[in-house]
Design a protein around this motif. Structure first.
Motif, PDB file in Angstrom:
ATOM      1  N   GLY A 185      14.700  23.165  52.975  1.00  0.00           N
ATOM      2  CA  GLY A 185      13.282  23.180  52.645  1.00  0.00           C
ATOM      3  C   GLY A 185      12.400  23.788  53.705  1.00  0.00           C
ATOM      4  N   THR A 186      12.925  23.943  54.911  1.00  0.00           N
ATOM      5  CA  THR A 186      12.136  24.535  56.001  1.00  0.00           C
ATOM      6  C   THR A 186      12.291  26.051  56.076  1.00  0.00           C
ATOM      7  OG1 THR A 186      13.878  24.349  57.693  1.00  0.00           O
ATOM      8  CG2 THR A 186      12.448  22.422  57.347  1.00  0.00           C
ATOM      9  N   TRP A 187      13.217  26.609  55.300  1.00  0.00           N
ATOM     10  CA  TRP A 187      13.458  28.053  55.365  1.00  0.00           C
ATOM     11  C   TRP A 187      12.227  28.823  54.899  1.00  0.00           C
ATOM     12  CZ3 TRP A 187      18.843  30.406  54.032  1.00  0.00           C
ATOM     13  CH2 TRP A 187      19.819  29.836  54.859  1.00  0.00           C
ATOM     14  N   GLU A 188      11.955  29.913  55.584  1.00  0.00           N
ATOM     15  CA  GLU A 188      10.790  30.726  55.269  1.00  0.00           C
ATOM     16  C   GLU A 188      11.218  32.094  54.733  1.00  0.00           C
ATOM     17  OE1 GLU A 188       8.329  30.722  58.744  1.00  0.00           O
ATOM     18  OE2 GLU A 188       7.862  28.585  58.557  1.00  0.00           O
ATOM     19  N   ARG A 189      10.232  32.934  54.468  1.00  0.00           N
ATOM     20  CA  ARG A 189      10.432  34.210  53.784  1.00  0.00           C
ATOM     21  C   ARG A 189      11.589  35.020  54.361  1.00  0.00           C
ATOM     22  NH1 ARG A 189       9.199  39.015  55.617  1.00  0.00           N
ATOM     23  NH2 ARG A 189       8.936  40.804  54.191  1.00  0.00           N
ATOM     24  N   ASP A 190      11.607  35.251  55.652  1.00  0.00           N
ATOM     25  CA  ASP A 190      12.620  36.124  56.247  1.00  0.00           C
ATOM     26  C   ASP A 190      14.026  35.578  56.037  1.00  0.00           C
ATOM     27  OD1 ASP A 190      10.605  37.778  57.042  1.00  0.00           O
ATOM     28  OD2 ASP A 190      10.673  37.223  59.170  1.00  0.00           O
ATOM     29  N   GLN A 191      14.170  34.262  56.110  1.00  0.00           N
ATOM     30  CA  GLN A 191      15.487  33.654  55.912  1.00  0.00           C
ATOM     31  C   GLN A 191      15.946  33.777  54.462  1.00  0.00           C
ATOM     32  OE1 GLN A 191      13.780  30.138  57.851  1.00  0.00           O
ATOM     33  NE2 GLN A 191      15.788  29.829  58.797  1.00  0.00           N
ATOM     34  N   ALA A 196      19.520  36.545  50.535  1.00  0.00           N
ATOM     35  CA  ALA A 196      19.746  37.339  49.326  1.00  0.00           C
ATOM     36  C   ALA A 196      20.445  38.655  49.650  1.00  0.00           C
ATOM     37  CB  ALA A 196      18.417  37.593  48.623  1.00  0.00           C
ATOM     38  N   ARG A 197      19.992  39.320  50.700  1.00  0.00           N
ATOM     39  CA  ARG A 197      20.623  40.595  51.080  1.00  0.00           C
ATOM     40  C   ARG A 197      22.088  40.389  51.467  1.00  0.00           C
ATOM     41  NH1 ARG A 197      15.567  41.549  54.142  1.00  0.00           N
ATOM     42  NH2 ARG A 197      14.314  43.105  53.043  1.00  0.00           N
ATOM     43  N   ALA A 198      22.339  39.342  52.242  1.00  0.00           N
ATOM     44  CA  ALA A 198      23.701  39.086  52.702  1.00  0.00           C
ATOM     45  C   ALA A 198      24.623  38.697  51.550  1.00  0.00           C
ATOM     46  CB  ALA A 198      23.693  37.980  53.756  1.00  0.00           C
ATOM     47  N   GLY A 199      24.049  38.065  50.525  1.00  0.00           N
ATOM     48  CA  GLY A 199      24.868  37.612  49.409  1.00  0.00           C
ATOM     49  C   GLY A 199      25.043  38.634  48.304  1.00  0.00           C
ATOM     50  N   LEU A 231      15.194  25.230  48.098  1.00  0.00           N
ATOM     51  CA  LEU A 231      14.807  26.481  48.761  1.00  0.00           C
ATOM     52  C   LEU A 231      13.524  27.031  48.138  1.00  0.00           C
ATOM     53  CD1 LEU A 231      15.871  28.614  50.853  1.00  0.00           C
ATOM     54  CD2 LEU A 231      16.910  29.797  48.897  1.00  0.00           C
ATOM     55  N   HIS A 232      12.529  27.303  48.983  1.00  0.00           N
ATOM     56  CA  HIS A 232      11.290  27.916  48.507  1.00  0.00           C
ATOM     57  C   HIS A 232      11.540  29.391  48.191  1.00  0.00           C
ATOM     58  CE1 HIS A 232       9.541  24.457  50.766  1.00  0.00           C
ATOM     59  NE2 HIS A 232       8.618  24.517  49.819  1.00  0.00           N
ATOM     60  N   GLU A 257       9.405  40.375  45.793  1.00  0.00           N
ATOM     61  CA  GLU A 257       9.930  41.075  46.962  1.00  0.00           C
ATOM     62  C   GLU A 257      11.458  41.058  46.971  1.00  0.00           C
ATOM     63  OE1 GLU A 257       9.090  41.304  51.782  1.00  0.00           O
ATOM     64  OE2 GLU A 257       8.325  39.609  50.614  1.00  0.00           O
ATOM     65  N   LEU A 258      12.050  39.955  46.545  1.00  0.00           N
ATOM     66  CA  LEU A 258      13.509  39.860  46.487  1.00  0.00           C
ATOM     67  C   LEU A 258      14.075  40.905  45.532  1.00  0.00           C
ATOM     68  CD1 LEU A 258      13.918  35.976  46.377  1.00  0.00           C
ATOM     69  CD2 LEU A 258      14.889  37.475  48.133  1.00  0.00           C
ATOM     70  N   GLU A 259      13.483  41.012  44.350  1.00  0.00           N
ATOM     71  CA  GLU A 259      14.005  41.969  43.377  1.00  0.00           C
ATOM     72  C   GLU A 259      13.759  43.403  43.818  1.00  0.00           C
ATOM     73  OE1 GLU A 259      14.275  39.426  39.286  1.00  0.00           O
ATOM     74  OE2 GLU A 259      12.745  41.005  39.393  1.00  0.00           O
TER      75      GLU A 259
END
Length: 245
Positions: A161-167, A172-175, A190-191, A198-200
């Protein structure tokens, strides 16, 4: 007015849901009841206990009183960890208790991937390796091919829950995998809602995230179609899909 009731374990990324509601039509409501998480651990025994029938039943009456037309157990790991048959039994019991159409985030991923025509997917998970593999097996039981499954080894929802945008973007990129037609981020802790567009754009393909598909599944059960900008391909009008897909 369409009302989708959500059973959400603990407190991690539940603020994704009001954000989704704002982006959707104003007559869609997403009342939420927090279930008792028990031990916060991405470990099989703890996850099975988290999704126990009595824990889920505790919030049903409140959501019924809120006028819910459908109900979703907004937890991925607490459903797929039981395997395909166990997850089906879990939502059957929930539907019987609530007297409403019911589902879980695990089945939401299956139905969302099918709706997008994504038969091959990559999984980018926050979970430990064994839990990630269990999710891949669950998808496989639905006939969805998992071309790659990346585990991040995070044990608690509180940390996720503490993960932010960059993480989130890095996950997503790594996976991602070039063979995959979509990338799945399966943790409701996960937020992700603020980052879907931006992810897509970064991956060049649909991205399905846990809180996003949970709401979509509840609307599907309520037989309500809804479109919205900023919520990814899943909520885009078919006319807006690239290349007329």
């Amino acid at each position: 007015m369409t009302t989708v009731g959500l059973l959400y374990p603990g407190h991690s990324a539940e603020d994704d849901y009001p954000r989704i509601a704002v982006l959707l039509d104003s007559d869609i409501r997403l009342p939420l009841f927090h279930t008792d998480i028990g031990e916060d651990a991405h470990r099989e025994d703890a996850l099975i206990e988290m999704g126990a029938a009595d824990r889920l039943a505790a919030g049903v009456e409140e959501l019924r009183m809120a006028g819910s037309e459908s109900l979703v157990w907004a937890c991925t790991s607490g459903s797929f960890i039981r395997g395909w048959d166990g997850a089906q039994q879990q939502i059957r019991e929930l539907a019987q208790t609530a007297g409403l159409p019911a589902s879980s985030t695990s089945f939401a991923f299956v139905h969302a991937a099918q709706a997008l025509g994504a038969g091959r997917v990559a999984v980018a998970a926050t979970y430990p390796q064994d839990v990630t593999e269990s999710f891949a097996e669950f998808l496989g039981a639905a006939g969805i091919e998992v071309t790659a499954a990346r585990a991040s080894g995070i044990v608690t929802a509180a940390e996720v829950g503490t993960w932010e945008r960059d993480q989130v973007l890095e996950l997503a990129r790594a996976g991602d995998d070039p063979r995959a037609e979509a990338v799945l981020l399966p943790d409701t802790a996960l937020h992700t809602t603020a980052h879907l567009a931006e992810l897509e754009e970064a991956l060049g393909k649909p991205v399905l995230t846990a809180n996003q598909v949970t709401v979509w599944e509840g609307l599907r059960l309520a037989e309500r179609k809804a479109w919205a900008d900023g919520l990814g391909r899943l909520f885009a009008r078919p006319d807006d899909w690239p290349d007329g897909e």
